[in-house]
Design a protein around this motif. Structure first.
Motif, PDB file in Angstrom:
ATOM      1  N   UNK A  56       1.205   6.210  -6.442  1.00  0.00           N
ATOM      2  CA  UNK A  56       2.299   5.554  -7.148  1.00  0.00           C
ATOM      3  C   UNK A  56       3.380   5.117  -6.172  1.00  0.00           C
ATOM      4  N   UNK A  57       3.706   6.010  -5.211  1.00  0.00           N
ATOM      5  CA  UNK A  57       4.701   5.670  -4.205  1.00  0.00           C
ATOM      6  C   UNK A  57       4.261   4.431  -3.440  1.00  0.00           C
ATOM      7  N   UNK A 101       3.537  -3.029  -3.605  1.00  0.00           N
ATOM      8  CA  UNK A 101       3.345  -4.098  -4.580  1.00  0.00           C
ATOM      9  C   UNK A 101       4.705  -4.389  -5.206  1.00  0.00           C
ATOM     10  N   UNK A 102       5.531  -5.058  -4.457  1.00  0.00           N
ATOM     11  CA  UNK A 102       6.856  -5.405  -4.932  1.00  0.00           C
ATOM     12  C   UNK A 102       7.167  -6.824  -4.476  1.00  0.00           C
ATOM     13  N   UNK A 160      -5.263  -3.696  -0.337  1.00  0.00           N
ATOM     14  CA  UNK A 160      -5.147  -3.402  -1.762  1.00  0.00           C
ATOM     15  C   UNK A 160      -6.418  -2.758  -2.316  1.00  0.00           C
ATOM     16  N   UNK A 161      -7.554  -3.071  -1.730  1.00  0.00           N
ATOM     17  CA  UNK A 161      -8.793  -2.428  -2.170  1.00  0.00           C
ATOM     18  C   UNK A 161      -8.748  -0.931  -1.871  1.00  0.00           C
ATOM     19  N   UNK A 162      -8.240  -0.566  -0.701  1.00  0.00           N
ATOM     20  CA  UNK A 162      -8.123   0.853  -0.356  1.00  0.00           C
ATOM     21  C   UNK A 162      -7.167   1.564  -1.301  1.00  0.00           C
ATOM     22  N   UNK A 163      -6.012   0.940  -1.563  1.00  0.00           N
ATOM     23  CA  UNK A 163      -5.015   1.553  -2.438  1.00  0.00           C
ATOM     24  C   UNK A 163      -5.555   1.761  -3.846  1.00  0.00           C
ATOM     25  N   UNK A 164      -6.277   0.767  -4.355  1.00  0.00           N
ATOM     26  CA  UNK A 164      -6.658   0.773  -5.768  1.00  0.00           C
ATOM     27  C   UNK A 164      -8.073   1.257  -6.038  1.00  0.00           C
ATOM     28  N   UNK A 206      -6.537  14.432   3.472  1.00  0.00           N
ATOM     29  CA  UNK A 206      -6.013  13.826   2.250  1.00  0.00           C
ATOM     30  C   UNK A 206      -5.758  12.338   2.465  1.00  0.00           C
ATOM     31  N   UNK A 207      -6.050  11.577   1.449  1.00  0.00           N
ATOM     32  CA  UNK A 207      -5.818  10.130   1.506  1.00  0.00           C
ATOM     33  C   UNK A 207      -4.322   9.817   1.607  1.00  0.00           C
ATOM     34  N   UNK A 208      -3.995   8.763   2.340  1.00  0.00           N
ATOM     35  CA  UNK A 208      -2.630   8.265   2.462  1.00  0.00           C
ATOM     36  C   UNK A 208      -1.684   9.263   3.123  1.00  0.00           C
TER      37      UNK A 208
END
Length: 206
Positions: free
Chosen positions: A18-19, A25-26, A60-64, A112-114
């Protein structure tokens, strides 16, 4: 206790995603991206447009789409590098990034991711925000028998005592007012994954 840790990791991962979504994505991030594509198009730099759009899609593919909570370190490093590629197409020669190779034998470590890209993002957004030339970000790895240290340094203006103190407080206060902060979130997830001897540290280097 293990099951509770897994649940807590999952909750914190959702918060981390979410962070990331809120911070990236702003309008500013998308505006900067589209504006850069517009400039490339006006200059008929189609090869660079292809490269930039490909990197943006990978980001964005990695994030989502990356649903696994723990991923190989190599995968996390690749996501960080892809983010750097995007930023370097924006900043060009103003900032130089020196990213050393992973030490032998650590690429498949589960992490852990991210946990890396948000720290590099912090360097760009705060350390580098007033840099007009000769900016540098340095990423290197120190492996010992018992641990792996990942150092992310920059020569920007974020190394004041006041800013370092604020960062250190945000890192430590992962159950208090800074619970939603990217650094505190990473600190908490590292401790859940590897124990109290792990985590983040913020300090001023030479």
């Amino acid at each position: 206790e293990l099951m509770e840790n897994v649940r807590e990791q999952s909750r914190l991962l959702q918060n981390a995603e979410l962070i990331q979504l809120q911070s990236q994505i702003n309008p500013h991030f998308l505006y900067n991206s589209f504006y850069l594509i517009r400039i490339m198009a006006k200059n008929e730099d189609y090869d660079q447009i292809t490269q930039f759009v490909t990197s943006l899609a990978k980001y964005y593919r990695f994030i989502n789409k990356e649903v696994n909570q723990n991923i190989p370190l190599q995968r996390e490093v690749e996501h960080m590098q892809n983010y750097i590629d995007i930023q370097q197409m924006r900043f060009g020669d103003k900032i130089t990034v020196e990213h050393e190779a992973l030490p032998a034998g650590v690429s498949e470590y589960r992490v852990p991711k991210l946990i890396l890209q948000p720290i590099v993002e912090n360097a760009y957004n705060y350390g580098m925000k007033d840099i007009l030339e000769d900016g540098k970000i340095w990423i290197h790895y120190v492996k010992t028998e018992t641990q792996l240290e990942i150092w992310i340094e920059d020569n920007g203006g974020g190394g004041t005592e006041e800013h370092l103190k604020e960062m250190q407080e945000n890192i430590r206060d992962y159950e208090g007012r800074a619970a939603g902060h990217a650094l505190s979130n990473i600190e908490r997830r590292l401790k859940l994954a590897y124990g109290e001897g792990s985590g983040l540290a913020a300090q001023k280097s030479e």
